[in-house]
Design an enzyme around this catalytic site. Structure first.
Site: not given
Ligand code: PLP
Length: 422
Positions: A318, A239, A348-349, A273-276, A322
């Site tokens: 996105r 997050g 077409c939106e 659990e970093p993604g972004r 959002y």
């Molecule tokens: C989406 C998600 C993440 C990653 O979130 P980011 O904002 O991209 O870091 C981590 N853990 C869980 C359970 C998620 O659903």
């Protein structure tokens, strides 16, 4: 680190001009910088040296095999939310023993596949899921390692669609019922309690929600230990936000250090659990201006100019989903007067836009780079309007190569069947 810089009037990815990427691979395409991916991962690790930790990249942010492989080679684990993502991690050479499985709707088949692969931990999101997992593990004569994803009820102060830690959303188990559920789990024959997990949302740009959530989680851990339930790992979720325009998220290192400070003196493994944060600013989406359509000053009080580009909401969802902001820049910026444009795609939106009110000097045929597109870009792409998904290109120094070929139109309907008349 910014891997996308202007040199002699042209935007580059590392040492490759984006204009030559477009000439080689056509548009639209995603372009990633390997150095930026490596740098982001290293920065995240930098706050964690000497600690017992595991960084589990959240696959859904960008599930490209090449990117998963790169992170795996740097020691990453993975946070998955489906059996499909598990298969990707395994195909990319990820270690199943570093995989955590999140998500509210794990099917029987997904549980079986994860138990067979031998994943590190299931993040359980409901009482029913716990019972199902115990059952599935019993049938396979296995013990399933679990954490409960608890909902600390803190406000992540982010977009409601990406806020997950408040009481009234579908994720996690209520804080109040966590102890009772842990007691049930501890008594189940085919469940082993390993940890506790929480994930409060996405694109969070302040430290305080993370630290507030962790305080609540730690009070739960203490309570559980007093009842004889040992918690060996704490998963603090992902997050952490990135800069899209003028956000000032904490540096990854500062974030990691603040978390570790709260855990000082505890014999516990910490998981992230970093993604972004690991991929967002390592990618851009490259697109070409097809048409300029200028507003008529006479018949509208607020005329709109449109730059219609060859990428659309199906490629980068996105903004439509959002109302998210992505910086959009010209690959070869022109001298001269700018106009204000709506940057829109061919879908077409009316919701098909990439940016509102952007001041740019444009001509038809110009290339634009939509920045910060490395996370939740390609991973959310669809085939709406029967548009093949874009190619993905990796840049490494002065090298560039395809990591996902552009889809072919025939493939988009290859699985379809026109019934024979009878
Ligand atoms: C989406 C998600 C993440 C990653 O979130 P980011 O904002 O991209 O870091 C981590 N853990 C869980 C359970 C998620 O659903």
């Amino acid at each position: 680190m910014n891997a996308f810089n202007l040199k002699n009037g042209t935007l580059y990815a590392e040492n490759v001009a984006l204009s030559s990427i477009a000439a080689t691979y056509a548009t639209p395409c995603y372009v990633y910088s390997k150095a930026a991916l490596v740098h982001a991962f290293e920065q995240f690790q930098a706050g964690l040296t000497g600690t017992n930790h595991l960084i589990c990249f959240a696959v859904k942010a960008n599930p490209s095999l090449a990117i998963l492989h790169l992170f795996a080679s740097m020691g990453a684990g993975f946070d998955i939310v489906s059996g499909g993502e598990l298969a990707r991690v395994l195909a990319a050479g990820g270690d199943p023993n570093k995989v955590v499985f999140s998500g509210v709707g794990k099917s029987h088949d997904e549980m079986r596949a994860a138990l067979k692969a031998g994943i590190l931990c299931f993040n359980i999101e409901s009482e029913s899921e716990l019972h199902r997992l115990n059952q599935v593990a019993a049938e396979m004569d296995k013990i399933a390692p679990v954490s409960l994803r608890v909902n600390p009820n803190v406000d992540a102060k982010t977009h409601p669609y990406i806020s997950t830690g408040l009481k009234n959303n579908k994720f996690g188990v209520a804080f109040e019922s966590a102890v009772q559920l842990y007691e049930q789990a501890a008594a189940m024959p085919n469940i082993a309690v390993h940890g506790v997990d929480c994930h409060i949302g996405s694109q969070i740009t302040e430290l305080s929600p993370f630290l507030d959530a962790l305080d609540r989680v730690l009070s739960l851990v203490d309570h559980l230990e007093s009842k004889g339930i040992h918690i060996a790992h704490i998963d603090v979720g992902g997050g952490i936000g990135i800069t899209y325009s003028d956000e000032m998220p904490p540096a990854f290192k500062a974030y990691a250090e603040a978390i570790m400070q709260k855990l000082a003196g505890r014999d516990v493994k910490v998981m992230f659990e970093p993604g972004r944060a690991l991929v967002g600013n390592a990618g851009v989406m490259l697109t070409k201006v097809e048409y300029l359509k200028m507003g008529n000053l006479d018949d509208a009080d607020k005329p709109k100019n449109f730059a219609i580009v060859d990428a659309a909401m199906n490629d980068l969802m996105r903004p439509a989903l959002y109302d998210a902001y992505h910086e959009i820049v010209a690959v070869q910026p022109r001298e001269g007067k700018t106009q204000t444009y709506e940057i829109v795609g061919p879908v077409c939106e009316s919701g098909d836009f990439l940016g509102h009110d952007r001041a740019l000097a444009l001509e038809e045929g110009d290339l634009l780079a939509v920045k910060s597109a490395g996370a939740y870009g390609m991973s959310m792409a669809s085939n709406y309007n029967t548009r093949p998904r874009a190619a993905e290109i990796m840049v490494d120094g002065d090298q560039h190569y395809v990591i996902r070929a552009r889809e072919k139109v025939e493939d988009l309907f290859a699985l379809e069947i026109v019934p024979e008349p009878r």
